[in-house]
Design an enzyme around this catalytic site. Structure first.
Site, PDB file in Angstrom:
ATOM      1  N   ARG A 133      -4.432 -13.432   2.617  1.00 12.74           N
ATOM      2  CA  ARG A 133      -3.858 -12.098   2.787  1.00 12.74           C
ATOM      3  C   ARG A 133      -3.126 -12.076   4.130  1.00 12.74           C
ATOM      4  O   ARG A 133      -3.397 -12.887   5.010  1.00 12.74           O
ATOM      5  CB  ARG A 133      -4.966 -11.046   2.749  1.00 12.74           C
ATOM      6  CG  ARG A 133      -5.706 -11.023   1.411  1.00 12.74           C
ATOM      7  CD  ARG A 133      -6.480  -9.737   1.221  1.00 12.74           C
ATOM      8  NE  ARG A 133      -7.338  -9.781   0.053  1.00 12.74           N
ATOM      9  CZ  ARG A 133      -6.953  -9.484  -1.188  1.00 12.74           C
ATOM     10  NH1 ARG A 133      -5.712  -9.115  -1.427  1.00 12.74           N
ATOM     11  NH2 ARG A 133      -7.810  -9.546  -2.192  1.00 12.74           N
ATOM     12  N   GLY A 134      -2.214 -11.112   4.286  1.00 12.72           N
ATOM     13  CA  GLY A 134      -1.463 -10.965   5.536  1.00 12.72           C
ATOM     14  C   GLY A 134      -0.363 -11.998   5.673  1.00 12.72           C
ATOM     15  O   GLY A 134      -0.063 -12.742   4.727  1.00 12.72           O
ATOM     16  N   ASN A 159       0.654  -6.331  -6.361  1.00 11.68           N
ATOM     17  CA  ASN A 159       1.605  -5.332  -5.865  1.00 11.68           C
ATOM     18  C   ASN A 159       2.146  -5.688  -4.480  1.00 11.68           C
ATOM     19  O   ASN A 159       3.343  -5.613  -4.240  1.00 11.68           O
ATOM     20  CB  ASN A 159       0.908  -3.965  -5.777  1.00 11.68           C
ATOM     21  CG  ASN A 159       0.791  -3.329  -7.138  1.00 11.68           C
ATOM     22  OD1 ASN A 159       1.807  -3.042  -7.770  1.00 11.68           O
ATOM     23  ND2 ASN A 159      -0.420  -3.111  -7.599  1.00 11.68           N
ATOM     24  N   GLY A 160       1.220  -6.045  -3.560  1.00 18.58           N
ATOM     25  CA  GLY A 160       1.626  -6.363  -2.195  1.00 18.58           C
ATOM     26  C   GLY A 160       2.541  -7.576  -2.176  1.00 18.58           C
ATOM     27  O   GLY A 160       3.592  -7.568  -1.534  1.00 18.58           O
ATOM     28  N   THR A 161       2.153  -8.608  -2.903  1.00 17.55           N
ATOM     29  CA  THR A 161       2.947  -9.836  -2.958  1.00 17.55           C
ATOM     30  C   THR A 161       4.336  -9.552  -3.525  1.00 17.55           C
ATOM     31  O   THR A 161       5.344 -10.082  -3.035  1.00 17.55           O
ATOM     32  CB  THR A 161       2.244 -10.870  -3.863  1.00 17.55           C
ATOM     33  OG1 THR A 161       0.912 -11.048  -3.380  1.00 17.55           O
ATOM     34  CG2 THR A 161       2.976 -12.186  -3.877  1.00 17.55           C
ATOM     35  N   ASP A 189      -7.174  -6.632 -11.301  1.00 13.23           N
ATOM     36  CA  ASP A 189      -7.409  -5.202 -11.542  1.00 13.23           C
ATOM     37  C   ASP A 189      -6.494  -4.621 -12.629  1.00 13.23           C
ATOM     38  O   ASP A 189      -6.682  -3.475 -13.035  1.00 13.23           O
ATOM     39  CB  ASP A 189      -7.198  -4.394 -10.248  1.00 13.23           C
ATOM     40  CG  ASP A 189      -8.187  -4.750  -9.155  1.00 13.23           C
ATOM     41  OD1 ASP A 189      -9.195  -5.400  -9.457  1.00 13.23           O
ATOM     42  OD2 ASP A 189      -7.935  -4.377  -7.987  1.00 13.23           O
ATOM     43  N   TYR A 340     -17.488 -11.741  -6.826  1.00  9.98           N
ATOM     44  CA  TYR A 340     -16.795 -13.035  -6.744  1.00  9.98           C
ATOM     45  C   TYR A 340     -17.159 -13.968  -7.897  1.00  9.98           C
ATOM     46  O   TYR A 340     -16.411 -14.900  -8.202  1.00  9.98           O
ATOM     47  CB  TYR A 340     -17.053 -13.687  -5.374  1.00  9.98           C
ATOM     48  CG  TYR A 340     -16.472 -12.849  -4.251  1.00  9.98           C
ATOM     49  CD1 TYR A 340     -15.109 -12.643  -4.150  1.00  9.98           C
ATOM     50  CD2 TYR A 340     -17.300 -12.222  -3.326  1.00  9.98           C
ATOM     51  CE1 TYR A 340     -14.560 -11.844  -3.156  1.00  9.98           C
ATOM     52  CE2 TYR A 340     -16.766 -11.435  -2.310  1.00  9.98           C
ATOM     53  CZ  TYR A 340     -15.397 -11.240  -2.233  1.00  9.98           C
ATOM     54  OH  TYR A 340     -14.868 -10.444  -1.256  1.00  9.98           O
TER      55      TYR A 340
HETATM   56  N1  LIG Z   1       4.301  -3.668   1.307  1.00 11.62           N
HETATM   57  C1  LIG Z   1       4.353  -4.966   1.549  1.00 11.62           C
HETATM   58  N2  LIG Z   1       5.503  -5.546   1.915  1.00 11.62           N
HETATM   59  C2  LIG Z   1       5.559  -6.866   2.151  1.00 11.62           C
HETATM   60  N3  LIG Z   1       4.530  -7.703   2.020  1.00 11.62           N
HETATM   61  C3  LIG Z   1       3.349  -7.180   1.663  1.00 11.62           C
HETATM   62  C4  LIG Z   1       3.192  -5.794   1.408  1.00 11.62           C
HETATM   63  N4  LIG Z   1       1.898  -5.577   1.060  1.00 11.62           N
HETATM   64  C5  LIG Z   1       1.284  -6.772   1.115  1.00 11.62           C
HETATM   65  N5  LIG Z   1       2.143  -7.736   1.467  1.00 11.62           N
HETATM   66  C6  LIG Z   1       1.844  -9.150   1.625  1.00 11.62           C
HETATM   67  O1  LIG Z   1       1.607  -9.719   0.333  1.00 11.62           O
HETATM   68  C7  LIG Z   1       0.542 -10.649   0.372  1.00 11.62           C
HETATM   69  C8  LIG Z   1      -0.527 -10.270  -0.612  1.00 11.62           C
HETATM   70  O2  LIG Z   1      -0.885  -8.907  -0.490  1.00 11.62           O
HETATM   71  P1  LIG Z   1      -2.291  -8.351  -0.948  1.00 11.62           P
HETATM   72  O3  LIG Z   1      -2.236  -6.872  -0.927  1.00 11.62           O
HETATM   73  O4  LIG Z   1      -3.375  -9.030  -0.153  1.00 11.62           O
HETATM   74  O5  LIG Z   1      -2.488  -8.905  -2.399  1.00 11.62           O
HETATM   75  P2  LIG Z   1      -1.781  -8.518  -3.771  1.00 11.62           P
HETATM   76  O6  LIG Z   1      -0.440  -9.123  -3.770  1.00 11.62           O
HETATM   77  O7  LIG Z   1      -2.691  -9.117  -4.746  1.00 11.62           O
HETATM   78  O8  LIG Z   1      -1.722  -7.009  -3.811  1.00 11.62           O
HETATM   79  C9  LIG Z   1       0.031 -10.671   1.797  1.00 11.62           C
HETATM   80  O9  LIG Z   1       0.565 -11.812   2.416  1.00 11.62           O
HETATM   81  C10 LIG Z   1       0.557  -9.381   2.387  1.00 11.62           C
HETATM   82  O10 LIG Z   1       0.803  -9.486   3.765  1.00 11.62           O
HETATM   83  O1  LIG Z   2     -12.619  -9.865  -0.795  1.00 15.25           O
HETATM   84  P1  LIG Z   2     -11.175  -9.959  -1.050  1.00 15.25           P
HETATM   85  O2  LIG Z   2     -10.667 -11.339  -1.161  1.00 15.25           O
HETATM   86  O3  LIG Z   2     -10.360  -9.132  -0.111  1.00 15.25           O
HETATM   87  O4  LIG Z   2     -10.920  -9.396  -2.484  1.00 15.25           O
HETATM   88  C1  LIG Z   2     -11.464  -8.208  -2.967  1.00 15.25           C
HETATM   89  C2  LIG Z   2     -10.461  -7.450  -3.729  1.00 15.25           C
HETATM   90  O5  LIG Z   2      -9.626  -8.221  -4.500  1.00 15.25           O
HETATM   91  C3  LIG Z   2      -9.381  -7.600  -5.747  1.00 15.25           C
HETATM   92  O6  LIG Z   2     -10.034  -8.369  -6.692  1.00 15.25           O
HETATM   93  C4  LIG Z   2      -7.943  -7.482  -6.070  1.00 15.25           C
HETATM   94  O7  LIG Z   2      -7.211  -8.289  -5.236  1.00 15.25           O
HETATM   95  P2  LIG Z   2      -5.652  -8.514  -5.428  1.00 15.25           P
HETATM   96  O8  LIG Z   2      -4.947  -7.187  -5.243  1.00 15.25           O
HETATM   97  O9  LIG Z   2      -5.275  -9.484  -4.398  1.00 15.25           O
HETATM   98  O10 LIG Z   2      -5.475  -9.044  -6.814  1.00 15.25           O
HETATM   99  C5  LIG Z   2      -9.994  -6.241  -5.650  1.00 15.25           C
HETATM  100  O11 LIG Z   2     -10.462  -5.739  -6.857  1.00 15.25           O
HETATM  101  C6  LIG Z   2     -11.056  -6.467  -4.631  1.00 15.25           C
HETATM  102  O12 LIG Z   2     -11.284  -5.325  -3.898  1.00 15.25           O
HETATM  103 MG   LIG Z   3      -2.523  -5.489  -2.854  1.00 15.00          MG
END
Ligand SMILES: Nc1ncnc2c1ncn2[C@@H]1O[C@H](COP(=O)(O)OP(=O)(O)O)[C@@H](O)[C@H]1O
Ligand SMILES: O=P(O)(O)OC[C@H]1O[C@](O)(COP(=O)(O)O)[C@@H](O)[C@@H]1O
Ligand SMILES: [Mg+2]
Length: 417
Positions: A133-134, A159-161, A189, A340
């Site tokens: 993450r991050g 979504n974040g990715t 999710d 997990y």
């Molecule tokens: N709004 C955003 N804009 C750009 N990058 C983001 C944003 N939100 C999250 N990211 C980046 O996307 C990657 C994954 O985000 P994360 O929220 O952990 O998982 P997911 O993609 O499953 O939602 C991380 O490297 C994070 O820094």
């Molecule tokens: O402990 P971690 O690695 O942050 O992951 C926990 C979270 O990951 C999830 O499984 C979903 O993660 P993603 O959005 O990255 O798919 C959530 O349901 C849960 O809160």
């Molecule tokens: Mg996310």
């Protein structure tokens, strides 16, 4: 090749985005485009291989990156992307390690990928490339894409990715780089808009059955047993709803989208008393993001900016114990948090097929010249969607949907208000 071979998808092929004509916005689960539910046709691009491709395979360098949390099937998708790229004739395929961080953390080198390297990776869960993450520094990532001379980047994440992938796409356009950025939605999710379901979700629902069944056996065997299982789902209750429906033994299903009261005549605790009185035991399934209003909120976020949730499972466990003690009725609460164990498994058969289709279509999309797109199933058809459309908001369980009503029918739970 024989003349009658029709293996290509026509560039003008389209799939219909919404297939139900709701007569009224008050129809159960109505999902209307216009407020008055007039019929609006929305068409999306059909996924698949094109006759005309926009890259010369022998000169292509393609990268794959997996971001966010784990999800069953990541390795299946990586593998299919590699196999499909090779089928086009691509020879230079690399994996970026540990998500976006791999682009600029110097000790994380590129992983060379080919058919032999990925041959067996689908037999295990997790991500062969690692996740994190991050670390989404867009300008640095695009510098790195340029330095590595990538022509295609396949970004697996939620979504974040996808928000990050779209910014990368926009930055590449700004710099006039001919790089194709193609997403593959990864979210256990199931919280991405417009898609029937995302890979790993079915597997998670199936894996959750072991925990629910154990909680059921514990609760059923104990005197006044209460089994409690907490499942993933930060803001979307799909895993919890589907796992409850699948089990058939769950008495109370609690999801983030539907607020509930704990105390009082209509609260969860009163209903538990009723279940203990009438059937002698009870089984509760709760999503991790449910009932956060009952807990002390912290402002903490993880490295990606996601809110760190307070533990509803522990809270419910304590509330139930103290409630039954207070009213002088014996109870035996057994709490299982399989988080997990549900996530770190390999994809089941149906998810493995879904991953195969998505991985192949991601590569076809890049060769078709698309960028800033993602691929998914829409009304059983495989399509390409613009990333901004699928990340406008988080996909949530609609409390007016038929599926949530089916879940309530199955559990028999009342309205906790
Ligand atoms: N709004 C955003 N804009 C750009 N990058 C983001 C944003 N939100 C999250 N990211 C980046 O996307 C990657 C994954 O985000 P994360 O929220 O952990 O998982 P997911 O993609 O499953 O939602 C991380 O490297 C994070 O820094
Ligand atoms: O402990 P971690 O690695 O942050 O992951 C926990 C979270 O990951 C999830 O499984 C979903 O993660 P993603 O959005 O990255 O798919 C959530 O349901 C849960 O809160
Ligand atoms: Mg996310």
């Amino acid at each position: 090749m024989q003349e009658s071979w029709n293996g290509y998808v026509n560039d003008d092929d389209r799939a219909l985005l919404k297939v139900i004509k709701f007569a009224s916005p008050t129809s159960a689960g109505a999902d209307c485009i216009d407020p008055d539910c007039t019929w609006v046709e929305q068409w999306v691009h059909r996924a698949g291989p094109r006759k005309q491709i926009y890259f010369e395979p022998q000169y292509v360098k393609a990268g794959i990156v997996t971001c966010g949390g784990l999800c069953p099937g990541l390795n299946d998708v990586i593998r299919q992307i590699v196999l499909t790229l090779e089928k086009y004739g691509v020879k230079n395929i690399v994996g970026i390690q540990h998500g976006f961080r791999g682009f600029f953390e110097n000790h994380l080198g590129e992983v060379l990928l080919n058919r032999h390297v990925v041959q067996n990776i689908n037999l295990a869960g997790g991500s062969f490339l690692g996740v994190s993450r991050g670390g989404a520094n867009i300008s640095d990532i695009v510098d790195s894409i340029q330095a590595r001379r990538l022509d295609m980047l396949f970004v697996l994440g939620g979504n974040g990715t996808h928000a990050g992938a779209n910014l990368i796409h926009e930055e590449c356009r700004k710099r006039k780089l001919k790089v194709s950025i193609v997403g593959v939605p990864k979210t256990i999710d199931n919280d991405i808009l417009l898609m029937d379901k995302t890979f790993g979700f079915d597997t998670a629902v199936e894996a959750a059955q072991r925990a629910i069944n154990s909680a059921y056996i514990e609760a059923h065997s104990a005197f006044h047993g209460i089994g409690l299982v907490k499942l993933m789902g930060r803001s979307s209750g799909f895993i919890t709803m589907h796992a409850s429906l699948s089990s058939g033994q769950v008495d109370i299903c609690l999801i983030p989208e539907v607020p509930f009261t704990l105390d009082g005549p209509n609260g969860v605790l009163r209903h538990l008393e009723h279940l203990i009185e009438t059937k002698g035991f009870a089984l509760i399934c709760v999503a991790e993001g449910a009932g956060q209003e009952h807990l002390q909120q912290s402002n903490a976020t993880d490295a990606s900016g996601n809110t760190v949730l307070s533990d509803i499972g522990v809270h419910l466990q304590q509330k139930m114990k103290s409630h039954f003690k207070e009213i002088g009725i014996h109870s035996d609460v057994k709490y299982i948090d399989p988080t997990y164990m549900v996530r770190a498994v390999r994809a089941n058969a149906s998810d493995a097929i879904l991953c195969t289709v998505l991985g192949q279509n991601a590569v076809h999309g890049a060769f078709a010249g698309f960028s800033g797109i993602t691929t998914g199933i829409c009304n059983t058809h495989n399509v390409y969607l613009p990333i901004p459309e699928v990340i406008k908001s988080t996909r949530l369980v609609d409390p007016n949907s038929r599926m949530w009503h089916r879940c309530l029918t199955s559990t028999g739970q009342p309205d906790f208000h």
